[in-house]
Design a protein around this motif. Structure first.
Motif, PDB file in Angstrom:
ATOM      1  N   ALA A  61       0.859  -1.198   0.000  1.00 27.97           N
ATOM      2  CA  ALA A  61       0.000   0.000   0.000  1.00 27.97           C
ATOM      3  C   ALA A  61       0.887   1.236   0.000  1.00 27.97           C
ATOM      4  O   ALA A  61       0.993   1.937   0.994  1.00 27.97           O
ATOM      5  CB  ALA A  61      -0.911  -0.008   1.235  1.00 27.97           C
ATOM      6  N   PRO A  62       1.549   1.493  -1.144  1.00 28.40           N
ATOM      7  CA  PRO A  62       2.491   2.621  -1.192  1.00 28.40           C
ATOM      8  C   PRO A  62       1.792   3.937  -0.884  1.00 28.40           C
ATOM      9  O   PRO A  62       0.707   4.196  -1.396  1.00 28.40           O
ATOM     10  CB  PRO A  62       3.018   2.581  -2.626  1.00 28.40           C
ATOM     11  N   LEU A  63       2.430   4.738  -0.051  1.00 25.94           N
ATOM     12  CA  LEU A  63       1.796   5.950   0.479  1.00 25.94           C
ATOM     13  C   LEU A  63       2.429   7.198  -0.123  1.00 25.94           C
ATOM     14  O   LEU A  63       3.574   7.506   0.166  1.00 25.94           O
ATOM     15  CB  LEU A  63       1.967   5.973   2.000  1.00 25.94           C
ATOM     16  N   PRO A  64       1.706   7.933  -0.964  1.00 22.98           N
ATOM     17  CA  PRO A  64       2.299   9.143  -1.556  1.00 22.98           C
ATOM     18  C   PRO A  64       2.286  10.324  -0.580  1.00 22.98           C
ATOM     19  O   PRO A  64       1.736  10.241   0.514  1.00 22.98           O
ATOM     20  CB  PRO A  64       1.367   9.429  -2.736  1.00 22.98           C
ATOM     21  N   ARG A  65       2.912  11.407  -1.018  1.00 22.71           N
ATOM     22  CA  ARG A  65       2.712  12.705  -0.372  1.00 22.71           C
ATOM     23  C   ARG A  65       1.325  13.177  -0.772  1.00 22.71           C
ATOM     24  O   ARG A  65       1.083  13.451  -1.945  1.00 22.71           O
ATOM     25  CB  ARG A  65       3.763  13.687  -0.864  1.00 22.71           C
ATOM     26  N   ARG A  66       0.415  13.301   0.166  1.00 23.01           N
ATOM     27  CA  ARG A  66      -0.976  13.578  -0.194  1.00 23.01           C
ATOM     28  C   ARG A  66      -1.702  14.107   1.029  1.00 23.01           C
ATOM     29  O   ARG A  66      -1.431  13.677   2.147  1.00 23.01           O
ATOM     30  CB  ARG A  66      -1.629  12.280  -0.673  1.00 23.01           C
ATOM     31  N   ALA A  67      -2.629  15.022   0.800  1.00 23.51           N
ATOM     32  CA  ALA A  67      -3.418  15.561   1.918  1.00 23.51           C
ATOM     33  C   ALA A  67      -4.716  16.149   1.375  1.00 23.51           C
ATOM     34  O   ALA A  67      -4.748  16.624   0.235  1.00 23.51           O
ATOM     35  CB  ALA A  67      -2.632  16.633   2.667  1.00 23.51           C
ATOM     36  N   ARG A  68      -5.752  16.083   2.194  1.00 28.13           N
ATOM     37  CA  ARG A  68      -7.023  16.734   1.842  1.00 28.13           C
ATOM     38  C   ARG A  68      -7.453  17.634   2.983  1.00 28.13           C
ATOM     39  O   ARG A  68      -7.207  17.331   4.156  1.00 28.13           O
ATOM     40  CB  ARG A  68      -8.111  15.678   1.627  1.00 28.13           C
ATOM     41  N   PRO A  69      -8.127  18.718   2.656  1.00 22.66           N
ATOM     42  CA  PRO A  69      -8.627  19.582   3.733  1.00 22.66           C
ATOM     43  C   PRO A  69      -9.444  18.756   4.733  1.00 22.66           C
ATOM     44  O   PRO A  69     -10.248  17.919   4.331  1.00 22.66           O
ATOM     45  CB  PRO A  69      -9.503  20.596   2.988  1.00 22.66           C
ATOM     46  N   GLY A  70      -9.185  18.991   5.997  1.00 25.02           N
ATOM     47  CA  GLY A  70      -9.856  18.230   7.037  1.00 25.02           C
ATOM     48  C   GLY A  70      -8.977  17.147   7.647  1.00 25.02           C
ATOM     49  O   GLY A  70      -9.247  16.669   8.751  1.00 25.02           O
ATOM     50  N   ASP A  71      -7.918  16.771   6.930  1.00 22.33           N
ATOM     51  CA  ASP A  71      -7.021  15.736   7.462  1.00 22.33           C
ATOM     52  C   ASP A  71      -6.242  16.264   8.669  1.00 22.33           C
ATOM     53  O   ASP A  71      -6.021  17.471   8.820  1.00 22.33           O
ATOM     54  CB  ASP A  71      -6.019  15.291   6.380  1.00 22.33           C
ATOM     55  N   LEU A  72      -5.787  15.320   9.479  1.00 21.47           N
ATOM     56  CA  LEU A  72      -4.979  15.652  10.656  1.00 21.47           C
ATOM     57  C   LEU A  72      -3.504  15.397  10.361  1.00 21.47           C
ATOM     58  O   LEU A  72      -3.167  14.535   9.560  1.00 21.47           O
ATOM     59  CB  LEU A  72      -5.418  14.785  11.840  1.00 21.47           C
ATOM     60  N   LEU A  73      -2.674  16.171  11.053  1.00 24.57           N
ATOM     61  CA  LEU A  73      -1.219  16.040  10.885  1.00 24.57           C
ATOM     62  C   LEU A  73      -0.599  15.445  12.134  1.00 24.57           C
ATOM     63  O   LEU A  73      -0.794  15.977  13.240  1.00 24.57           O
ATOM     64  CB  LEU A  73      -0.594  17.413  10.669  1.00 24.57           C
ATOM     65  N   PHE A  74       0.168  14.384  11.949  1.00 20.41           N
ATOM     66  CA  PHE A  74       0.881  13.794  13.074  1.00 20.41           C
ATOM     67  C   PHE A  74       2.370  13.737  12.778  1.00 20.41           C
ATOM     68  O   PHE A  74       2.776  13.554  11.631  1.00 20.41           O
ATOM     69  CB  PHE A  74       0.388  12.363  13.334  1.00 20.41           C
ATOM     70  N   LEU A  75       3.157  13.910  13.825  1.00 19.29           N
ATOM     71  CA  LEU A  75       4.603  13.714  13.713  1.00 19.29           C
ATOM     72  C   LEU A  75       4.953  12.414  14.413  1.00 19.29           C
ATOM     73  O   LEU A  75       4.616  12.214  15.588  1.00 19.29           O
ATOM     74  CB  LEU A  75       5.349  14.875  14.382  1.00 19.29           C
ATOM     75  N   ALA A  76       5.609  11.520  13.691  1.00 18.14           N
ATOM     76  CA  ALA A  76       6.009  10.246  14.278  1.00 18.14           C
ATOM     77  C   ALA A  76       7.424  10.356  14.847  1.00 18.14           C
ATOM     78  O   ALA A  76       8.239  11.122  14.352  1.00 18.14           O
ATOM     79  CB  ALA A  76       5.950   9.142  13.217  1.00 18.14           C
ATOM     80  N   GLY A  77       7.684   9.583  15.888  1.00 13.63           N
ATOM     81  CA  GLY A  77       9.036   9.520  16.423  1.00 13.63           C
ATOM     82  C   GLY A  77       9.311  10.552  17.495  1.00 13.63           C
ATOM     83  O   GLY A  77       8.425  11.327  17.864  1.00 13.63           O
TER      84      GLY A  77
END
Lengths: 313, 313
Positions: A142-158
């Motif tokens: 399930a390759p994950l691109p750089r992608r975002a939609r209005p309403g999405d949440l932002l998380f920082l891992a690590g």
């Protein structure tokens, strides 16, 4: 036009589409490239650097070799690719000691081993200064691109946010890292996180943070969204090292080289993401959200774009 | 010990096993590395070089980019791996013209495209001189190691033998290649041969020839066999360029950079190999056989080992 006038980002924008396949699992210019083979995406990533540009005070060839594999692996993992192997391309001055070359490869092998992937050889050449190019391949369902939609949440891992920035600052100011073991560890052995793969299928998008958090978020906003940061992780040791909250925020936003992931999460997936992250022990920090518009803001104030350009340092 | 005293081969012998997996499709130090994924071998190869070391008189960035992908693809193909994609790691001086960087990548894309594989991005960095590192991955269902048994036959695939050596000689002597279009083509656009894959399953072993034929055969003999050459391909244009048979043989044995394959064929497979090669249009030249013992001989006379060492040029 010369590269120093064109700049690195503009050059990469021109180079990335050349020969890039139309129906690829990830678009050109993403953190890694890839091809479909049946149902699986096979990802390939190459990252090069000069030894002197990344070796902080106290780091040796082992740490720089480790860092090289970490940088490439980070790009593969944030695309939800499980690394399968790495190769090294080394440029080495003939006057160099053998032990130095062995140290580079031993450090690379250590990072690869901790990621469950082998080193698969490479190539050595004479060069005026020590330079490394690390390549790695990975398999993703399930390759994950750089992608975002209005309403999405932002998380920082690590948990390396601000810490690597602090180590870089220490290097340039000649400050000791004694008393700051987690800062030293984050900068010297920035192992990317296999635990990210536990989130496969739940995320909207993902970006490697190695250009610095602010620059990474600006690149996200260039996809056509506005990034609103509500909070940033400020660890006690980073605060203590920086001497104040503004100074610490600066390190979080403009550090770079964390090899951590910025994750874009659809709001309906937040619960599942948090549960899986907790189950595998992946630190996640909710930093903000994505909206309509453009630009990057921290509590309503614009975040300046100050990325690093290799051709205009 | 310094690298210039240790030498490149000894260094690679020490580096190759570090972190290399025990149960790999190919042993450490072979032309490419790899891992098993189910029934398939996934191969990864990296090859780096300095622009000024490979750019012959008349070559430009396009040809050097082309050559970079060719070098990596040749290693993958001789292991019976079908290339799936390539990446480029570029070190470029900030003063360099943009058109030069574009030319490098366009040439690489051209070679990749002719091999049916895409470019999958890469990385740019500032460096004191132009250096390229090309990585590629490939899929193989019958990965072919460097291997030979007494009694096996030796074949040379392709038609660039001696031609690239002639072009290299022309470069260093300031001689023109006018009137020698096949020599120029062989050196400027040395496309490895997808047709090799038609021989998959029939061969005992295979080696990429890029270090020069004599050096490659010496590496084969180090596996514990004696190599007896009975004949070498001497093309009319190479003979004409060289001015004599001895001079032409020198170019065939010590040229290098052909990106052709040395194939080891069990005697019982010779008929099938020749038939398949003819069916796909792959030139094959029967050069000799493998025996018990050690060393490399041409019609009974020892072939000197004069390989190129990057750290002791």
């Amino acid at each position: 036009m010369r590269l120093k006038d064109l700049g690195e980002r503009a050059l990469l924008r021109k180079l990335a589409p050349l020969g890039y396949p139309l129906e690829a699992p990830l678009p050109p210019g993403d953190d890694a490239g890839g091809v479909w083979v049946g149902e699986a995406a096979w990802l390939l990533k190459t990252d090069g650097f000069l030894y002197r540009e990344v070796a902080l005070l106290g780091m040796g060839p082992f740490e720089v070799g480790f860092r090289g594999v970490a940088a490439t692996a980070s790009d593969l993992l944030v695309k939800m690719g499980r690394p399968l192997g790495f190769t090294l391309g080394l440029f080495l001055p003939p006057e160099l000691e053998e032990a130095f070359a062995l140290g580079l490869v031993q450090g690379a092998a250590e990072a690869a081993g901790r990621l469950g992937a082998p080193l698969l050889g490479g190539d050595t050449n004479a060069g005026e200064e020590v330079a490394l190019t690390v390549s790695g391949f990975a398999l993703s369902h399930a390759p994950l691109p750089r992608r975002a939609r209005p309403g999405d949440l932002l998380f920082l891992a690590g948990d390396r946010w601000g810490r690597v920035g602090a180590a870089i600052l220490a290097h340039y100011r000649g400050r000791s890292l004694e008393g700051f073991p987690e800062i030293r560890q984050a900068a010297f052995y920035p192992l990317p996180r296999l635990e990210l793969l536990a989130l496969s299928g739940l995320l909207r998008g993902g970006l490697d943070s190695s250009d610095g958090l602010a620059e990474t978020l600006w690149q996200l906003s260039e996809l056509g969204v506005r990034v609103d940061l509500e909070a940033l992780p400020l660890y006690p040791d980073v605060l203590a090292f920086a001497g104040g909250e503004d100074e610490a925020l600066e390190l979080v936003l403009y550090g770079g080289e964390e090899f951590e992931a910025v994750l874009v999460v659809p709001p309906e997936a937040e619960g599942a993401v948090l549960a899986r992250a907790e189950a595998v022990g992946l630190p996640l920090f909710r930093a903000g959200r994505v909206g309509e518009g453009e630009g990057v803001y921290l509590r309503g104030r614009p975040v300046l774009r100050r990325g690093y350009d290799h051709f205009r340092p």
